[in-house]
Structures are given as structure tokens and as C-alpha cells.
Scaffold this motif. Structure first.
Motif, PDB file in Angstrom:
ATOM      1  N   PHE B 253      84.956  10.873  30.332  1.00  0.00           N
ATOM      2  CA  PHE B 253      85.427  11.435  29.118  1.00  0.00           C
ATOM      3  C   PHE B 253      86.108  12.633  29.093  1.00  0.00           C
ATOM      4  O   PHE B 253      86.832  12.705  28.058  1.00  0.00           O
ATOM      5  CB  PHE B 253      84.402  11.766  27.605  1.00  0.00           C
ATOM      6  N   GLY B 254      86.047  13.697  30.248  1.00  0.00           N
ATOM      7  CA  GLY B 254      86.719  14.229  31.040  1.00  0.00           C
ATOM      8  C   GLY B 254      85.634  15.803  30.457  1.00  0.00           C
ATOM      9  O   GLY B 254      84.510  14.989  29.414  1.00  0.00           O
ATOM     10  N   PRO B 255      85.921  16.550  30.324  1.00  0.00           N
ATOM     11  CA  PRO B 255      85.504  17.874  30.214  1.00  0.00           C
ATOM     12  C   PRO B 255      85.126  18.022  28.698  1.00  0.00           C
ATOM     13  O   PRO B 255      86.098  17.600  27.764  1.00  0.00           O
ATOM     14  CB  PRO B 255      85.696  18.920  30.873  1.00  0.00           C
ATOM     15  N   ARG B 256      84.175  18.157  28.291  1.00  0.00           N
ATOM     16  CA  ARG B 256      83.966  18.537  26.360  1.00  0.00           C
ATOM     17  C   ARG B 256      83.246  19.157  26.651  1.00  0.00           C
ATOM     18  O   ARG B 256      81.852  19.662  27.507  1.00  0.00           O
ATOM     19  CB  ARG B 256      83.240  16.686  26.164  1.00  0.00           C
ATOM     20  N   PRO B 257      82.660  20.053  25.206  1.00  0.00           N
ATOM     21  CA  PRO B 257      81.356  21.186  25.193  1.00  0.00           C
ATOM     22  C   PRO B 257      80.319  20.354  25.237  1.00  0.00           C
ATOM     23  O   PRO B 257      79.650  19.681  24.522  1.00  0.00           O
ATOM     24  CB  PRO B 257      81.513  21.156  23.281  1.00  0.00           C
ATOM     25  N   THR B 258      79.213  20.639  26.026  1.00  0.00           N
ATOM     26  CA  THR B 258      77.979  19.980  26.862  1.00  0.00           C
ATOM     27  C   THR B 258      76.945  20.908  26.606  1.00  0.00           C
ATOM     28  O   THR B 258      76.936  22.247  26.251  1.00  0.00           O
ATOM     29  CB  THR B 258      78.249  19.715  27.802  1.00  0.00           C
ATOM     30  N   LEU B 259      75.978  20.831  25.622  1.00  0.00           N
ATOM     31  CA  LEU B 259      74.572  21.454  25.474  1.00  0.00           C
ATOM     32  C   LEU B 259      73.266  21.160  26.019  1.00  0.00           C
ATOM     33  O   LEU B 259      72.709  20.167  25.812  1.00  0.00           O
ATOM     34  CB  LEU B 259      74.744  21.225  23.788  1.00  0.00           C
ATOM     35  N   ILE B 260      72.602  22.169  26.935  1.00  0.00           N
ATOM     36  CA  ILE B 260      71.221  22.087  26.889  1.00  0.00           C
ATOM     37  C   ILE B 260      70.384  22.481  25.483  1.00  0.00           C
ATOM     38  O   ILE B 260      70.966  23.481  25.138  1.00  0.00           O
ATOM     39  CB  ILE B 260      71.194  23.054  28.244  1.00  0.00           C
ATOM     40  N   GLU B 261      69.836  21.324  25.577  1.00  0.00           N
ATOM     41  CA  GLU B 261      68.697  21.487  24.445  1.00  0.00           C
ATOM     42  C   GLU B 261      67.521  21.668  24.448  1.00  0.00           C
ATOM     43  O   GLU B 261      67.315  20.808  25.200  1.00  0.00           O
ATOM     44  CB  GLU B 261      68.426  20.003  23.176  1.00  0.00           C
ATOM     45  N   TRP B 262      66.721  22.576  24.362  1.00  0.00           N
ATOM     46  CA  TRP B 262      64.999  22.984  24.565  1.00  0.00           C
ATOM     47  C   TRP B 262      64.378  23.568  23.303  1.00  0.00           C
ATOM     48  O   TRP B 262      64.517  25.151  23.205  1.00  0.00           O
ATOM     49  CB  TRP B 262      65.344  23.613  26.294  1.00  0.00           C
ATOM     50  N   TYR B 263      63.506  22.354  22.975  1.00  0.00           N
ATOM     51  CA  TYR B 263      63.521  22.523  21.626  1.00  0.00           C
ATOM     52  C   TYR B 263      62.388  23.415  21.636  1.00  0.00           C
ATOM     53  O   TYR B 263      61.396  23.428  20.220  1.00  0.00           O
ATOM     54  CB  TYR B 263      64.308  22.023  20.488  1.00  0.00           C
ATOM     55  N   SER B 264      60.957  23.396  22.109  1.00  0.00           N
ATOM     56  CA  SER B 264      59.887  23.396  22.311  1.00  0.00           C
ATOM     57  C   SER B 264      59.450  24.045  23.641  1.00  0.00           C
ATOM     58  O   SER B 264      59.930  23.894  24.362  1.00  0.00           O
ATOM     59  CB  SER B 264      58.963  22.557  21.713  1.00  0.00           C
ATOM     60  N   ASP B 265      58.073  25.143  23.523  1.00  0.00           N
ATOM     61  CA  ASP B 265      57.411  25.182  24.782  1.00  0.00           C
ATOM     62  C   ASP B 265      58.940  26.078  25.889  1.00  0.00           C
ATOM     63  O   ASP B 265      59.063  25.603  26.560  1.00  0.00           O
ATOM     64  CB  ASP B 265      56.981  23.821  25.203  1.00  0.00           C
TER      65      ASP B 265
END
Lengths: 267, 291
Positions: B253-265
Motif C-alpha cells: 500500500f505504501g506508507p500510510r498513517p499507522t496507529l499503535i493501539e493499547w487500550y487496557s493494562d
């Protein structure tokens, strides 16, 4: 083929109540359909336990994780979520605990829950600047009895037969204080200061004055119950109106003031 | 503050094709006070619905300093109940206030008969569900007056009625509704394991021009009889196979906005940022190879 609506209704039933209705509609792909349904049934319990735990950490600490999880399951059955936004999910929990524990030796739990829910609400509430003491100088002293105050929206007043503030404080993270449940009633005000929620225990005079003012009473009427009670009391021990009002103002519980039936003195 | 000044304080930059992190309450103070260098942030819309709440106040303070995306979890777009007008109204009010660069929701349903499950539940991939989903996304886009992104979810079951592979359904939803795609790479991997398909075939079927964002998160394995099912728990580091799949996605896809999700602990912010650094390294490496 099932309609989309029928399938969703069947899923709801399978995830919350009767797990037997869905597996026939689910592919195996190497894991038995009833086990796959079981994942969602478990998620269902975890989602609502966590939602309650986020709002009621003190109740959870008091009753223990296992009991709290059981109460969360019962609460989810009695109060199914009606919104995609979970922030108000726990609003009926104090009444639920009252129903569950009101006649038991744990009857202080509903009051603890009420305090925790007040903290939640004040987090979410509209706020406005607290009334400054200097605002009173706009009025003639002769008109003070006619003053009507507005209590800040981000304020909750909580009356309890139990030492609810002490219980709440002793069960904050890192605290291991022990509380004597017989130490007496504590009345509490929850409010905001900047981005922080504050919980204060009020003496009886300040609490009753705040409660009367919140009901729209003029200052002289708000204080009248106390004046009657203090007849015959030792004058030195009589409640102090100025002190109670000072307490309420210093904690920022009020946001506005007008004089009923009289224009402000200097406007 | 004057209305004009308020407008000027909004960070109008689009989300960069770099690695950002999910914004959660425990990080508000640190991000406000220390202003750590973070490429961009994504906030869960519902957490900020209370317009005078403390959380909204924090978001309004954070907003001028970072490109920001809003990610909803509660609109239940795939439900056959009418769209929740109040929920949609509150989302629109938040979007109008925060002016996010991107707005996203999920390819899922979560309520029936007015009762919510507050979970991201899979649809049957049928023509009926496709038409329904397309119509509902268009309703949301019409209300918000902007295109949204739709994210593929993790799932633990597939319906016997499903006649369309998930990736084909997702692309059809995007093409027919005009929404962009938020590809969650962890969710593709989780579903590939849980339902037994090749995640590379999934990725290679997605047209690059429809992908506007990617998500990365951790998962947890749970034993189910003889097999394991992967659960999308969002409370662990990104796993090695997901990093590999992400590399493949960036190559495609090429570079895209990429998000690290960490939603508990929740870990310390630094731990989250080090996951974002790993994602950024892959984005950079693939970009350099392609150059």
C-alpha cells in the motif's frame, strides 16, 4: 437464509441468555461453534464488568473481584445497556446495590456507590466558575436574608448514615486505612477544581445549608431549620451561619447569587 | 478566546503517513504537560462526548499540538435498528469542535431492539448486509458531511450464511459507499488464524488507493478445546507475525498513517512510543527500499 435482523436478534439471545440458539448458524472452521459463541458470551461479561469497575473501583475493592463480577452479571441482566456510549452505563448501580444490600450488614455499599457515581457525573458535567466571596459586596447587608444562590452544576451533595467519605478515602489506591463503621454519618460534597474532581466531607451545618440553597431557598429560609433547632442550645455551640456559608463558598460549591424581590445594591 | 483565534488554534495538518498512538485518559496529563514528540494521535470518539467534561477539556488542549483522528466504537453502523440519532448528533458535535483529520468506525454491529452489546460484532457477509452497510455508511457520511473510514474487525465466529469473503465485502463496502478503509493488520491476522485463511491473500485483494490508515495492536491466545483462538485484547505488544504482515502491507500500500493501539493494562507512554518507533522503522525501511 436468516434475515439480518433475525440473525442479530438470535446473536443477542445467544450472547446474553440462551447459548444453544446460535451454534447451528456458525461455521466450525476447526473450533466447535459453541466454543466460538462462548468467546462472545465471555466478552459480554468482561465488557460490562470492566465498565462498572471503571466507575466503581472502591465498591470492587470492598466486595472483592469475584463478588463484583457476579454483581456485574446480575446488573447486566437487570439493566441491559441502552446506548453505544458506555459512560452512563453504571447510573443505576447505586439503586441496584440498595436493592441487593439495603437490609444487610453491607448496607453502606449503596452510599459508597452513590459517592463514586457522583464523582463520575462531576467528571462529565458542565462546569462554570465558582462564585467569589467578593460578589456578596454587591448587596446591602440588610438584603442578605433574601439572597438566592445557584449551586454549580458540577456539584453533587450526598447525605449518608455511614462514614462514606472515610470509607471512600481509605480505599483509594495505596491506602490501607481501617475504618470503624460506627464512627458516624458523613455528608459529602463532590465538586471540580480545574481538571480535578474533589470530594469533601461537610459538617452538618454546611451540608444542610448547601442542600437548602440547592433547593432554591432564600438564605434566611435555608437557615431557619437550624435556628429552630438551636433554641435552647448552648449559644456557643449553636451553628454558625457565616461559617457555614464561608465553607460552602471556599469549596466553590456556588456559582451565582441574586436577591429575591430586591435589585442588587450597586447595579 | 475569540472565535477566530479558536479556529487558528486547530492543527489543520492531515494525518501524516507515519506512526502515531492511541490517546487514552491515563496519558492526558503527560501529553498536555510534556508535549512529547508524537507524530499523531487517535482518540475514541465516545470518550469525549460529554462536551463540558474533563476529558473533552483535555482533548481541546491537546488538539492544537498534534494531528488527530477520531475513532468511534459505539455507532453500531451494521445494526438493523435505526441509527441512534442522539449518538450521531453527539459525534457530529465532537467532529465540529475538534475538526479531526480523519473520522473512522467499524464494519460491525452491536445493538438490536434498542439493546446494546457494546461489542464489535461480525456481520454475515451477504448481499443484504452489504446493501445495509453501504446505506448506513452513506447516512453517517451525509450527517457528518465528510467521508469516513471503515475498519475491519477481529471476529471469533463466521456465519454459515456468509457468501462473500470478508476482504471482498470490505472492498465492496468501500467502493459502493465512498468510505475509505482503515485496515487493522492485527485483526486480519487474528481472523486468519481463527477462521483459517491466508492473510496475504486478504491483503493482496485490497486496492491500495482505498487504504487511508492502518492499525496495529496486540492479541492474546485462548485455548478452545484442541485449538487456540486469538482474542483482540489490545493489552500486549504487537506480535512478530503481525509485524511481518505489516511489512507486507506497507510494501503493497505504501506508507500510510499507522496507529499503535493499547487500550487496557496501560504501559508507560515510553513503552507505547517504542512500539510506534518499531512501526516507523518498518515504514522507513520499506520506503528506502522502494526509493
Amino acid at each position: 437464509m436468516n434475515s439480518l435482523r433475525d440473525l442479530q436478534a438470535t446473536c443477542y439471545r445467544a450472547f446474553t441468555d440462551d447459548s444453544s440458539v446460535l451454534p447451528a448458524l456458525v461455521r466450525d472452521n476447526g473450533v466447535a461453534p459453541d466454543r466460538r459463541v462462548g468467546v462472545y458470551r465471555n466478552n459480554h461479561q468482561v465488557i460490562y464488568r470492566k465498565a462498572l469497575s471503571a466507575s466503581y473501583p472502591v465498591v470492587e475493592r470492598l466486595v472483592g473481584e469475584a463478588c463484583f463480577a457476579g454483581l456485574a452479571r446480575e446488573y447486566a441482566r437487570e439493566h441491559p445497556s441502552r446506548s453505544g456510549d458506555l459512560q452512563r452505563y453504571g447510573q443505576n448501580y447505586p439503586a441496584f446495590l440498595e436493592h441487593t444490600y439495603g437490609d444487610t450488614r453491607f448496607r453502606y455499599l449503596p452510599d459508597v456507590a452513590s459517592l463514586e457515581w457522583a464523582v463520575e457525573e462531576v467528571h462529565l458535567d458542565r462546569d462554570e466558575p465558582p462564585l467569589a466571596l467578593s460578589e456578596l459586596s454587591r448587596f446591602n447587608k440588610d438584603d442578605y436574608g433574601n439572597l438566592v444562590f445557584t449551586v454549580r452544576r458540577a456539584v453533587r451533595l450526598l447525605r449518608s448514615r455511614f462514614p462514606v467519605f472515610s470509607i471512600w478515602r481509605a480505599n483509594q489506591p495505596g491506602s490501607n486505612d481501617r475504618i470503624d463503621l460506627d464512627r458516624g454519618a458523613e455528608n459529602v460534597a463532590v465538586t471540580r477544581r480545574g481538571n480535578d474532581v474533589e470530594v469533601h466531607v461537610l459538617d452538618r451545618a454546611a451540608f444542610c445549608l448547601a442542600a437548602e440553597l440547592a433547593g432554591g431557598a432564600r438564605l434566611q429560609d435555608a437557615w431557619r431549620p437550624f435556628d429552630r433547632q438551636s433554641v435552647g442550645d448552648d449559644a456557643a455551640a449553636a451553628p454558625d451561619l457565616a461559617g457555614a456559608l464561608q465553607t460552602i463558598l471556599s469549596l466553590g460549591l456556588l456559582s451565582g447569587v441574586t436577591a429575591a424581590g430586591a435589585p442588587p445594591a450597586n447595579t | 478566546m475569540t472565535p477566530g483565534a479558536e479556529q487558528a488554534s486547530i492543527n489543520a495538518e492531515p494525518i501524516p503517513a507515519t506512526a502515531g498512538i492511541g490517546l487514552r485518559g491515563p496519558y492526558h496529563s503527560e501529553i498536555i504537560n510534556r508535549r512529547p514528540p508524537i507524530a499523531w494521535l487517535e482518540a475514541h470518539s465516545e470518550n469525549y462526548f460529554a462536551e463540558d467534561g474533563i476529558a473533552r477539556g483535555a482533548l481541546e488542549r491537546i488538539r492544537p499540538n498534534y494531528p488527530l483522528s477520531l475513532h468511534g466504537v459505539g455507532l453500531s453502523i451494521g445494526s438493523t435498528d435505526p441509527l441512534d440519532e442522539e449518538h450521531l448528533h453527539r459525534l457530529r458535535a465532537l467532529v465540529d469542535c475538534i475538526e479531526p483529520a480523519l473520522v473512522s468506525e467499524h464494519l460491525s454491529w452491536g445493538a438490536v431492539g434498542g439493546r446494546h452489546l457494546n461489542d464489535l460484532l461480525p456481520l454475515p457477509y451477504t448481499e443484504e448486509a452489504l446493501e445495509h452497510m453501504v446505506r448506513r455508511i452513506q447516512e453517517v457520511q451525509d450527517t457528518l458531511k465528510r467521508p469516513i473510514l471503515i475498519e475491519n474487525i477481529s471476529s471469533y465466529l463466521e456465519f454459515v450464511d456468509s457468501a462473500i469473503p470478508e476482504h471482498e465485502f470490505l472492498v465492496a463496502v468501500s467502493r459502493q459507499s465512498g468510505c475509505g478503509l482503515l485496515l487493522d493488520i492485527n485483526n486480519i491476522y487474528v481472523n486468519a488464524v481463527n477462521h483459517g485463511f491466508d492473510p496475504l491473500i486478504y491483503l493482496d485483494a485490497i486496492p491500495p488507493e482505498r487504504v487511508a490508515e492502518m492499525h496495529l495492536a496486540g492479541h492474546t491466545a485462548r485455548r478452545c478445546g484442541e485449538r487456540e483462538i486469538l482474542i483482540d485484547t489490545h493489552n500486549t505488544p504487537v506480535s512478530e507475525p503481525v509485524w511481518e504482515l505489516f511489512r507486507h502491507a506497507v510494501e503493497r500500500f505504501g506508507p500510510r498513517p499507522t496507529l499503535i493501539e493499547w487500550y487496557s493494562d496501560y504501559p508507560a507512554l515510553e513503552r507505547l512510543l517504542s512500539e510506534a518507533e518499531t512501526a516507523q522503522r518498518i515504514l522507513d525501511e520499506v520506503h528506502e527500499l522502494a526509493a
